[in-house]
Motif scaffolding. Sequence first.
Motif, PDB file in Angstrom:
ATOM      1  N   VAL A  35       0.780  -1.238  -0.017  1.00  0.00           N
ATOM      2  CA  VAL A  35      -0.044   0.010   0.125  1.00  0.00           C
ATOM      3  C   VAL A  35       0.895   1.288  -0.052  1.00  0.00           C
ATOM      4  O   VAL A  35       1.843   1.276   0.851  1.00  0.00           O
ATOM      5  CB  VAL A  35      -0.889   0.094   1.220  1.00  0.00           C
ATOM      6  N   LEU A  36       0.471   2.268  -0.808  1.00  0.00           N
ATOM      7  CA  LEU A  36       1.105   3.450  -0.807  1.00  0.00           C
ATOM      8  C   LEU A  36       0.314   4.433  -0.036  1.00  0.00           C
ATOM      9  O   LEU A  36      -1.050   4.435   0.039  1.00  0.00           O
ATOM     10  CB  LEU A  36       1.200   4.089  -2.408  1.00  0.00           C
ATOM     11  N   SER A  37       0.919   5.461   0.393  1.00  0.00           N
ATOM     12  CA  SER A  37       0.177   6.529   1.440  1.00  0.00           C
ATOM     13  C   SER A  37      -0.807   7.254   0.877  1.00  0.00           C
ATOM     14  O   SER A  37      -1.852   7.302   1.669  1.00  0.00           O
ATOM     15  CB  SER A  37       1.225   7.681   1.811  1.00  0.00           C
ATOM     16  N   ASN A  38      -1.096   7.271  -0.341  1.00  0.00           N
ATOM     17  CA  ASN A  38      -2.239   8.199  -0.852  1.00  0.00           C
ATOM     18  C   ASN A  38      -3.227   7.193  -1.566  1.00  0.00           C
ATOM     19  O   ASN A  38      -4.053   7.630  -2.335  1.00  0.00           O
ATOM     20  CB  ASN A  38      -1.714   9.409  -1.947  1.00  0.00           C
ATOM     21  N   ASP A  39      -2.957   5.783  -1.593  1.00  0.00           N
ATOM     22  CA  ASP A  39      -3.950   4.972  -2.145  1.00  0.00           C
ATOM     23  C   ASP A  39      -5.411   5.260  -1.942  1.00  0.00           C
ATOM     24  O   ASP A  39      -6.203   5.132  -2.591  1.00  0.00           O
ATOM     25  CB  ASP A  39      -3.441   3.559  -2.164  1.00  0.00           C
TER      26      ASP A  39
END
Length: 551
Positions: free
Chosen positions: A527-531
């Motif tokens: 997961v990426l922070s802005n997903d």
Amino acid sequence: MKKTLSYLACAVVSLTVFALACGDSSEPKTPLPLPDGGVMWAECNPQQDGGGCGAGEECRFVPFYDRSICVRPCDEQGACGQAEAACCPTGEVRDGGDATFCLPTEVCEATPDAGAGDAGEDGGSLTDDGGTLEDAGPGTETDAGTPDAGGPVIVDDAGTTTDAGGPVIVDDAGTTTDAGTPDAGGPVIVDDAGTTIDAGPGTTDDAGTTIDAGPGTTDDAGTTIDAGPGTTDDAGTTIDAGSPADAGTDAGTPIDAGTDAGSPVDAGTPDAGSSTDAGTPTDGGPGPGSYTNIRIMAANLSSGNGQDYDPGHGIRLMQGVDPDVVLIQEFNYKSDSVADITSLVNQVGPGFYYYREGGAQIPNGVISRWPIIESGEWKDPEVDNRDFAWARIDIPGPRDLWAVSVHLLTRSSGARNAEANAIVTEVRGKIPESDYLVIGGDLNTDSFNESCFTTFRNVVVTAAPYPADKNGKTGTNASRGKPYDHVLVDADLNQYRTPTVIGSNSFPNGLVLDSRVYTPLSDIAPVLSNDSGAPSMQHMGVIKDFRVPAF
């Protein structure tokens, strides 16, 4: 894995499984007939008049999918008028191998001689000749007294079965005898009409498939299973991912067709035996006293301009929390072909099963770690571009889990309550009270006090406590102000609810997944922070965990 298997038996089984796996490395077939325009092959019920199929269609059992679907008769020389279809037999022996229908091309490619019987090296037939089958493999053996250990022997025989122990799954055409003592326990899973008694120590059935040598850990297709009593359960393992037969050296027919290598036998230590699912064919389950952890996720996580999962944000969010069952909305990916949808599902969990409703603009669906043994859709009375998707999941243990994936309408709370009433009516008419139930997905509810929750309360628990993020926020829409998304389970399952634990974090009431506030992100990689804040991201994911007895 269980520790009681002897080194010698382990070596024999491992070598046999390795040899069979090399014979066919293809991925398991998707168990659902869901090509583009999937309504052409809608699931049907042969017990109903006409099976519920449309004009000019017939309800026929297709072994490739292990279910009955609506098909149109055709001439082998003619065309079916659709790129995904071809004219061929169903592969069901009851069709006599002569009748041809417009079927998905993957069925025709996998069943070139449908109805003609097994095409393997043992030259077997699908028809019982009423006699005794002499094993043609090298080294036919008769056991003079070794007790059966309870590992799986896999059978589709023409006789009766008297084995009282481990799972029996045979593909045989005659009578196999045993001079040893009977198996001491374990589930028996048989479709048999002749006499089959376990034949003593050995590791291979007469179609070349590997069977369990006692309390081992591998079935005959190389996938992990649970083989009786022990301390580990089989949560997360798969047994023949949807194809109706053994993934051995089968020449396209729906039964195993490997080289005959001896009598079908079981050769381990006695199995204490765990019960099979009531009425289900696949679940051997963990040993007595075992529990299965089940993480259920509601996921309307499409993003971008197409209401699909193409951009990848939603896929990463599902991957990061490792769910066992996903109630997914807006279930679109790339071309929506079987291959593309299967690709999405395998990214969520390799080898996972799924059901996706057909003919919908923004379909609902269910993704599952365990086999889906029944599925369908119920009509949404308020909207035309999707329905309610449901699936019966063969979780370990004596009960099944029924999952209903819904996407209620945004128009008004009255419309949502009408949808809730329709769902409750269907649940009461279809789902046994003894099984587990979850209803979830995107309910589009403005508050926890909406009337639809009063309606749903007839079949599931809707009361607090509610899942939340690390800051205690329960809202799941884009602005995090409203509780749109839910995982609602019946009282039977709710009693086994546990905190959601991810890495060093524990969420006592379940988790609302917002990547913008979750820390540390390394716990939920990739997961990426802005997903969760991606362009046109629908909502936040909602997760609840359960620890369910598998006995």
